[in-house]
Design an enzyme around this catalytic site. Sequence first.
Site, mmCIF file in Angstrom:
data_model
loop_
_atom_site.group_PDB
_atom_site.id
_atom_site.type_symbol
_atom_site.label_atom_id
_atom_site.label_comp_id
_atom_site.label_asym_id
_atom_site.label_seq_id
_atom_site.Cartn_x
_atom_site.Cartn_y
_atom_site.Cartn_z
ATOM 1 N N SER A 54 39.342 53.013 42.650
ATOM 2 C CA SER A 54 39.558 52.442 43.977
ATOM 3 C C SER A 54 40.936 52.742 44.543
ATOM 4 O O SER A 54 41.137 52.676 45.755
ATOM 5 C CB SER A 54 39.333 50.928 43.957
ATOM 6 O OG SER A 54 40.234 50.298 43.063
ATOM 7 N N GLY A 91 35.798 50.860 40.723
ATOM 8 C CA GLY A 91 35.344 50.362 39.438
ATOM 9 C C GLY A 91 35.206 51.411 38.362
ATOM 10 O O GLY A 91 34.811 51.097 37.242
ATOM 11 N N ASN A 119 41.137 50.967 34.691
ATOM 12 C CA ASN A 119 40.095 49.977 34.401
ATOM 13 C C ASN A 119 39.814 49.868 32.909
ATOM 14 O O ASN A 119 39.502 48.784 32.406
ATOM 15 C CB ASN A 119 38.811 50.321 35.166
ATOM 16 C CG ASN A 119 38.928 50.004 36.638
ATOM 17 O OD1 ASN A 119 39.469 48.982 37.013
ATOM 18 N ND2 ASN A 119 38.453 50.900 37.480
ATOM 19 N N ASP A 202 45.107 40.523 47.592
ATOM 20 C CA ASP A 202 44.662 40.392 46.202
ATOM 21 C C ASP A 202 45.772 40.697 45.199
ATOM 22 O O ASP A 202 45.606 40.513 43.998
ATOM 23 C CB ASP A 202 43.452 41.279 45.920
ATOM 24 C CG ASP A 202 43.690 42.760 46.189
ATOM 25 O OD1 ASP A 202 44.858 43.161 46.371
ATOM 26 O OD2 ASP A 202 42.708 43.524 46.215
ATOM 27 N N HIS A 205 45.698 45.999 45.372
ATOM 28 C CA HIS A 205 45.558 47.281 46.052
ATOM 29 C C HIS A 205 46.672 47.472 47.081
ATOM 30 O O HIS A 205 46.986 46.549 47.824
ATOM 31 C CB HIS A 205 44.200 47.369 46.751
ATOM 32 C CG HIS A 205 43.052 47.301 45.799
ATOM 33 N ND1 HIS A 205 42.449 46.119 45.444
ATOM 34 C CD2 HIS A 205 42.408 48.282 45.119
ATOM 35 C CE1 HIS A 205 41.477 46.363 44.587
ATOM 36 N NE2 HIS A 205 41.436 47.668 44.369
#
Length: 227
Positions: A54, A91, A119, A202, A205
């Site tokens: 992402s 993801g 990730n 968040d 990002h």
Amino acid sequence: MKFLNLPLAALLGLALTACNSSPTAEKPAASVPAVAQAPAAETGKKRLLFFGNSLTAGYGVEPEQAFAGLIGQKIDSLKLPYEVINAGLSGETTAGGRSRVGWILKQPVDVFVLELGGNDGLRGLPLSATRENLQGIIDTVRRRSPGAQIVLAGMQIPPNLGQAYARDFKAIYQDIATKNKLVLIPFLLQGVGGDRALNQADGIHPTPAGHRIVARTVWAVLEPLLQ
């Protein structure tokens, strides 16, 4: 400027050195429209492909505000003979990337920017698997596009899973770059990770301003390869 987003799922969270102390898993979002890739012979341009999660896909910002889009604009302004292809997938793990890279490389590329592994680290996956998958992706690129320059984007993770794990995770990128004689971006989020002012709500990002810093970091490495 020719900027292509591949027909992949859209974008969601990768937490890398963020202010949040507990990592959150990425969730799939709505798919983006398919965009056909024109054969290189038709465009007369070389291909620069960003392959990642992402961060590469540009979650939460417009495509032209994400670092890959900004690199494309820079290339266009300098009239360099490259088209930029964004193959970021929200993801994505290294295992997922290894499974899809062959499909992505149905047409050859000239520069391949590999941004994966974050990730894996956040999920505490075995470092041996991350290393093996990154090597598998590199091997596939070299089989499919033998002349391609490969750029590896280094990643770091918070020490939630222990200092040793975080240290060994970081070391994977230097080790792989050295072994394969790759061009290395030491840390993609240098100057951005952990800075609330440069990340979205968040805390994960980058904002458009954060992506501009990431783009400068990437461009400093890419420019000598493209000139």
